[in-house]
Design a protein around this motif. Structure first.
Motif, PDB file in Angstrom:
ATOM      1  N   GLY A   1      10.295  55.879  32.445  1.00 23.69           N
ATOM      2  CA  GLY A   1       9.244  55.373  32.629  1.00 23.69           C
ATOM      3  C   GLY A   1       8.556  56.224  33.771  1.00 23.69           C
ATOM      4  O   GLY A   1       6.996  56.589  33.844  1.00 23.69           O
ATOM      5  N   LEU A   2       9.473  56.156  34.690  1.00 23.37           N
ATOM      6  CA  LEU A   2       8.685  56.510  35.938  1.00 23.37           C
ATOM      7  C   LEU A   2       9.545  57.993  35.807  1.00 23.37           C
ATOM      8  O   LEU A   2       8.216  58.833  36.309  1.00 23.37           O
ATOM      9  N   ALA A   3      10.144  58.539  35.462  1.00 18.10           N
ATOM     10  CA  ALA A   3      10.811  59.801  34.835  1.00 18.10           C
ATOM     11  C   ALA A   3       9.152  60.220  34.014  1.00 18.10           C
ATOM     12  O   ALA A   3       8.512  61.680  34.104  1.00 18.10           O
ATOM     13  N   VAL A   4       8.381  59.913  33.210  1.00 14.88           N
ATOM     14  CA  VAL A   4       7.226  60.465  32.365  1.00 14.88           C
ATOM     15  C   VAL A   4       5.892  60.736  33.344  1.00 14.88           C
ATOM     16  O   VAL A   4       5.684  61.810  33.817  1.00 14.88           O
ATOM     17  N   ALA A   5       5.850  59.237  33.803  1.00 18.22           N
ATOM     18  CA  ALA A   5       4.624  59.102  35.045  1.00 18.22           C
ATOM     19  C   ALA A   5       4.558  60.606  36.223  1.00 18.22           C
ATOM     20  O   ALA A   5       4.280  60.804  36.406  1.00 18.22           O
TER      21      ALA A   5
ATOM     22  N   TRP B   1       3.380  65.900  37.177  1.00 21.75           N
ATOM     23  CA  TRP B   1       4.109  67.646  38.455  1.00 21.75           C
ATOM     24  C   TRP B   1       2.645  68.424  36.979  1.00 21.75           C
ATOM     25  O   TRP B   1       2.522  69.765  37.558  1.00 21.75           O
ATOM     26  N   ILE B   2       2.284  67.806  35.931  1.00 22.54           N
ATOM     27  CA  ILE B   2       1.944  68.875  34.688  1.00 22.54           C
ATOM     28  C   ILE B   2       0.198  68.847  35.340  1.00 22.54           C
ATOM     29  O   ILE B   2      -0.385  70.222  35.155  1.00 22.54           O
ATOM     30  N   VAL B   3      -0.552  68.018  35.348  1.00 23.57           N
ATOM     31  CA  VAL B   3      -0.977  67.869  36.163  1.00 23.57           C
ATOM     32  C   VAL B   3      -1.546  69.123  37.227  1.00 23.57           C
ATOM     33  O   VAL B   3      -2.604  69.601  37.617  1.00 23.57           O
TER      34      VAL B   3
ATOM     35  N   TRP C   1      16.157  60.540  28.206  1.00 20.52           N
ATOM     36  CA  TRP C   1      15.020  61.251  27.605  1.00 20.52           C
ATOM     37  C   TRP C   1      14.346  62.012  28.704  1.00 20.52           C
ATOM     38  O   TRP C   1      13.481  62.915  28.959  1.00 20.52           O
ATOM     39  N   GLY C   2      13.383  60.782  29.690  1.00 20.53           N
ATOM     40  CA  GLY C   2      12.328  61.089  29.846  1.00 20.53           C
ATOM     41  C   GLY C   2      12.817  61.370  31.311  1.00 20.53           C
ATOM     42  O   GLY C   2      12.314  62.606  31.739  1.00 20.53           O
TER      43      GLY C   2
ATOM     44  N   ALA D   1      13.293  67.065  34.633  1.00 22.00           N
ATOM     45  CA  ALA D   1      14.084  67.478  34.915  1.00 22.00           C
ATOM     46  C   ALA D   1      13.421  69.592  34.579  1.00 22.00           C
ATOM     47  O   ALA D   1      13.523  70.158  34.890  1.00 22.00           O
ATOM     48  N   MET D   2      13.082  69.645  32.511  1.00 22.79           N
ATOM     49  CA  MET D   2      12.982  70.736  32.572  1.00 22.79           C
ATOM     50  C   MET D   2      11.905  70.940  33.407  1.00 22.79           C
ATOM     51  O   MET D   2      11.387  71.851  33.838  1.00 22.79           O
TER      52      MET D   2
END
Length: 409
Positions: free
Chosen positions: A18-22, A27-29, A127-128, A133-134
């Motif tokens: 969850g933290l990784a997805v957040a 970063w995407i924004v 997976w998050g 990392a990606m």
């Protein structure tokens, strides 16, 4: 007690993901906020579509051989411009944002496919973290920020590999599309010819022929003639630029004077000969992994060998194309899960670190002049050494598995 531990483990993994997805979304924004037509490659594709819609010629703004570049030049075969015609109908800024969203969707699909194909338990569980990392990796950031087609091409090649055992026709069609957007994915056809299923290569050839015939019927031969004359023979591509992570780029920087570096001396013919010789060595490495080993895991590692070999041999390989290294990284992680190997783990970390060093790492540092002059050029593009490291590591691993299988037999 065991059930409690499992619940705690599940909650801990869910929290980490969850933290990784957040962080990934943040970063995407941030990347999306930096999008600008002034610094992007998407405007080349958009301009090619506009050229076709207004003048009927994709390559209108691409200069003739020997002429300077004064407008966005289209450096690819015609197919990409035809595929993106709907975006060319829109204003550039709007089209750029839509392409950014499409790239994000393709990146998400690529992550899912790579995690499944690699069969890495660690990647499935976290997976998050893999997604974070990606998107943090410089090749991915550049692909998204510049609007490059590297995500699309990697998705077509990796998706085709995932479908190849049961869906040879679709896999061949995907490879054909990739090879007609840029030429270098055609190298993967050698993998299917040598390691199977060979039907993929034949379907790719047939699909490419069909696409070419349809293109000729609709638009004539002029776009293809312009591509050969202006792009392949035009010589306007900056091979010596530090973002060109290929064998050709390495020797061009070292042995051919350019605006990008002060070469050791002026020997363009020698640069091409050395690049050709190194490419033959890479091709020999690809051929060598045929012998001995068998099994699904080895087939995946062989495909990764060809992916790395393709990037090394291609005369034009922007650093953003290193996004294709996602599958090799996860494949090697899976190998470490099956058989822990501290040396292999260290080598994977070193290769990944080198591959993630940005092409412009020296800008603003005291080392800028040194790494752009003479022997200092050897330090200009560390990502190339990371790619070479991955290639050698994968070839060695396949041969090691082959030896183990022969010993067991």
């Amino acid at each position: 007690m065991r059930d409690t531990d499992e619940v705690d483990m599940f909650q801990r993994v869910r929290l980490i993901n969850g933290l990784a997805v957040a962080l990934t979304l943040i970063w995407i924004v941030l990347i999306g906020a930096t999008l600008t037509p002034n610094v992007d490659d998407f405007k080349q594709y958009w301009q090619a579509g506009r050229n076709f819609l207004t003048q009927g010629d994709i390559y209108t703004t691409t200069p003739e051989p020997g002429q300077p570049i004064t407008a966005p030049s289209f450096p690819y075969p015609p197919l990409l411009a035809y595929l993106l015609l709907p975006l060319a109908l829109l204003p550039l800024v709007t089209a750029l944002r839509i392409w950014f969203v499409l790239n994000l969707l393709m990146l998400a699909l690529l992550l899912i496919i790579c995690i499944r194909v690699s069969r890495s338990v660690l990647a499935r569980r976290y997976w998050g973290v893999v997604a974070l990392a990606m998107v943090l990796a410089p090749p991915t950031r550049l692909s998204l920020q510049l609007g490059q087609v590297s995500i699309l091409l990697t998705l077509l090649m990796v998706g085709g590999f995932a479908l190849a055992p049961q869906r040879s026709r679709i896999a061949g069609g995907l490879l054909a599309i990739a090879g007609m957007i840029k030429l270098y994915p055609a190298f993967i056809g050698l993998f299917y010819i040598r390691h199977g299923p060979r039907l993929v290569a034949w379907w790719a050839l047939g699909s490419a022929s069909l696409i070419g015939i349809v293109g000729l019927a609709l638009h004539g031969i002029q776009p293809y003639q312009a591509y050969v004359r202006k792009v392949l023979l035009g010589g306007f591509y900056p091979y010596a630029a530090e973002f060109n992570i290929s064998l050709v780029g390495f020797w061009q920087r070292l042995l051919v004077p350019s605006t990008y570096a002060i070469a050791l001396f002026n020997a363009p013919a020698l640069a091409w000969v050395l690049a050709a010789g190194c490419s033959l060595i890479v091709l020999a490495g690809c051929i060598w992994v045929k012998r001995g080993a068998s099994g699904q895991e080895v087939q995946l590692l062989r495909f990764c060998v060809y992916l790395c070999g393709m990037l090394l041999i291609s005369p034009v390989n922007g650093v953003y194309n290193l996004i294709a290294l996602l599958l090799p990284v996860l494949a090697l992680v899976h190998c470490l899960e099956q058989q822990p190997n501290p040396a292999l783990r260290r080598q994977l970390v070193i290769a990944s670190t080198l591959a993630c060093i940005p092409a412009g790492w020296s800008v603003g540092t005291p080392f800028y002049t040194m790494v752009h002059t003479g022997w200092g050029i050897l330090l200009l593009s560390p990502a190339l050494y990371g790619l070479l490291f991955f290639f050698g590591l994968l070839v060695w691993l396949v041969r090691q598995i082959a030896s183990d299988q022969i010993g067991s037999a």
